[in-house]
Write an enzyme that holds these catalytic residues in place. Structure first.
Site, PDB file in Angstrom:
ATOM      1  N   HIS A  44       7.117 -31.386 -73.078  1.00 13.23           N
ATOM      2  CA  HIS A  44       9.076 -31.720 -73.748  1.00 13.23           C
ATOM      3  C   HIS A  44       9.864 -32.447 -74.812  1.00 13.23           C
ATOM      4  CE1 HIS A  44       8.979 -32.930 -68.385  1.00 13.23           C
ATOM      5  NE2 HIS A  44       8.592 -31.747 -68.997  1.00 13.23           N
TER       6      HIS A  44
ATOM      7  N   HIS B 177      12.611 -33.013 -67.137  1.00 13.94           N
ATOM      8  CA  HIS B 177      11.623 -31.303 -67.731  1.00 13.94           C
ATOM      9  C   HIS B 177      12.581 -30.789 -68.455  1.00 13.94           C
ATOM     10  CE1 HIS B 177       7.727 -32.171 -64.682  1.00 13.94           C
ATOM     11  NE2 HIS B 177       8.777 -32.376 -63.996  1.00 13.94           N
TER      12      HIS B 177
END
Length: 629
Positions: free
Chosen positions: A564, A608
């Site tokens: 991420h 995410h």
């Protein structure tokens, strides 16, 4: 794939079924072991025919050159090439997907293949203590589809406050109300009970669906979360707070990557204006220093240098590590770094000066009294493979997205954010490092052998059912950095995420661990005997097991990333001294050059990042079309 502990029947079945997948359009990047197997059954010629790439012509000219075929790059190339008068080149350093990419349960193995750039951080001082040389593994996709082809397929857009915050920080056009249509444009949702939801679309290119394979363990976790006070929620809908079975970027139980969703369906119909080049690594942008205009790229294909030129724009969609690397190699970046490595400065910008990531704690792990629920990949049978591949059964173990089954979004008592803005995510995973007997997750995350040997080996040997609740903090205060070590375009940049530099980050994750343990004590999980795995983390043995200090030690030892990384090419107005690109994603101070990927995200999102990458690609396509119409 390296060291996969499949049964002989499983390996043989995969080998024998490969021609069916080639004939249905699934291709491979030529992994050596797979080629050796195909050679034995006489399929190499068929494989080569199916995967023969485009060969570049030096000095070719395109309207748009898109560098990087990840979620944003594939989306952008597909949308721009909808106009038959525009000629688009899509350059990707890696190859194409194969059967392993499409099989969700094998996600953990993909990080050991050529489809992963294989980046590691510089040694960390306050985190990743359980990793070899204290280096965090930082996987990024090197394949058509990018990280969407090797990740765990979790579809999570983020919180409306994330995007409203982007807009209020000087990025008009990026509020939640303005980006939601682009999330919807990309999505084709098949989610039970949400058929009429205004937060989901059913006609976009990207399939989002429920994971059909569900175990007794996930049902108990979801019920226990509700017993603990969490509502059932659609975390991509009105409110994130609560618990939900995971929503996945799969289609009929197969991975649905950016390549599968956006490029594969159209590539044969757009051969005249969409040219896709695999194994083509861009090494430098071509820039007119006087006008500060990008006019092309240099890249390497088959060990030879090539040049492509752009009539309209060069667009970097190479990801949070490679986009800033290419900017700096081309003279756009921090003056001190470029001077130190001898790159002539074209334009000074804070490229790579900020790097945020969601550090995740790998645990806690809970054992249960159930049997046959945890998937151990070495016990996958040929019958299950046949059911999944030939019968098309989307509800087998092979459709499990690396074992991820549910997500819970929580507030902590220490939070100063609005009540509807989660601080912590619990990721319920069917298993642990034991699930693959140390052959995938341990290697992909760079964990030391002693972590596996002392904590998980016995679980693997006993085939004992268990699950893990990964604890991820959404809003870290720790800020890292990326910079160049030298002028070599084929080398790695230096990446220092600086996890846990801010003590507050550790305390938030500690709060999440405590909440995970509280949920485990609810009746639904107690009914299956859920209890902490009482094996101390190596290096933390001197601390009382499950005490706050023990967990703080565990957090710094079992540090884990979920792909991420953001903000290395941060979006912001020209008045923002930390910004690299404008709200239109143009590189500040440059012409005909944009960055379109998750590196532009200004702060860590409550999500995410894969879903956001598709949204960014869709929105950028509209902005570019508007500029050049």
């Amino acid at each position: 794939m390296q060291s996969i502990m499949w049964s002989p029947q499983f390996r043989l079945t995969c080998c024998l079924l490969m021609p069916l997948f080639l004939l249905s359009g699934v291709q491979t990047n030529g992994n050596q072991r797979l080629l050796d197997q195909l050679q034995q059954v006489g399929l190499v010629n068929l494989l080569e025919q199916a995967t023969r790439p485009n060969v570049p012509q030096d000095l070719a000219t395109y309207d748009f050159i898109v560098v990087g075929a990840g979620a944003a790059g594939c989306t952008l190339a597909a949308r721009l090439s909808e106009d038959p008068s525009w000629k688009v080149a899509l350059l990707e350093a890696g190859g194409v997907e194969n059967i392993a990419h499409l099989t969700p349960v094998l996600a953990g193995y993909l990080q050991q293949t050529a489809s992963n750039w294989g980046y590691h951080s510089v040694p960390q001082r306050l985190s990743c203590l359980g990793m070899n040389n204290q280096e965090c593994a930082l996987p990024r996709g090197k394949v058509l589809g990018g990280t969407s082809s090797i990740n765990y397929m979790i579809y999570n857009r983020g919180n409306r406050r994330d995007f409203d915050g982007w807009a209020s920080a000087g990025n008009p056009g990026w509020s939640y109300a303005e980006v939601l249509p682009y999330f919807l444009r990309s999505e084709s949702a098949q989610l039970q009970g949400l058929e009429q939801s205004p937060y989901h679309n059913h006609s976009g290119p990207l399939s989002v669906e429920d994971v059909r394979y569900r175990t007794q363990l996930v049902h108990a976790f979801v019920e226990a979360s509700v017993e603990a006070g969490l509502p059932r929620t659609d975390y991509n809908g009105e409110s994130q707070l609560g618990v939900s079975y995971v929503q996945a970027t799969t289609r009929n139980g197969r991975r649905h990557s950016a390549y599968s969703a956006y490029i594969q369906p159209v590539r044969d119909y757009r051969k005249s204006n969409l040219h896709i080049y695999t194994f083509s690594q861009v090494t430098r942008l071509l820039i007119d220093a006087e006008t500060k205009s990008a006019y092309g790229v240099e890249f390497r294909y088959n060990s030879r240098a090539y040049t492509f030129k752009a009539r309209k724009e060069v667009i970097l969609s190479a990801g949070a590590f490679n986009s800033p690397q290419l900017l700096m190699l081309s003279g756009i970046g921090p003056a001190d770094n470029l001077k130190a490595i001898g790159v002539p400065l074209v334009h000074a910008l804070p490229v790579g000066k900020r790097l945020y990531d969601h550090m995740c704690h790998f645990g806690p792990t809970f054992v249960t009294n159930t049997t046959g629920q945890t998937t151990f990949t070495s016990r996958v049978t040929a019958a299950e493979v046949l059911s999944y591949l030939l019968a098309g059964n989307p509800a087998t173990k092979l459709s499990s997205i690396g074992g991820v089954e549910a997500l819970a979004f929580l507030k902590t008592g220490r939070s100063t954010l609005p009540q509807d803005w989660p601080d912590i995510e619990l990721i319920m995973v069917l298993g642990s490092l034991a699930s693959d007997e140390g052959t995938a997750l341990k290697l992909g995350a760079n964990f030391k052998d002693e972590i596996y040997d002392r904590m998980y080996r016995q679980l693997a040997q006993a085939r004992q059912d268990h699950f893990t609740l990964l604890v991820m903090q959404f809003h870290p205060q720790s800020v890292g950095r990326l910079w160049l070590r030298d002028r070599n375009p084929l080398g790695w940049p230096k990446i220092d995420p600086k996890y846990c530099v801010a003590e507050e980050d550790v305390e938030y994750i500690l709060d999440g661990i405590k909440e995970a343990i509280r949920i485990s004590k609810m009746p639904a999980l107690q009914s299956i005997g859920a209890r902490l795995l009482e094996r101390p983390v190596p290096g933390c043995e001197s601390l009382a097991f499950a005490s706050d200090d023990y967990w703080r030690c565990s957090i710094r030892t079992l540090s884990y990333t979920l792909h991420h990384q953001v903000a290395t090419c941060r979006m912001g107005p020209a008045s923002d001294p930390t910004a690299v690109v404008s709200p239109q994603l143009r590189v500040h101070g440059m012409r005909r050059l944009r960055v379109v990927d998750t590196s532009i995200i200004p702060v860590p999102p409550t999500a995410h990042t894969n879903a956001a990458a598709f949204m960014i690609g869709e929105k950028a396509a509209d902005m570019i079309r508007s500029d050049w119409s």
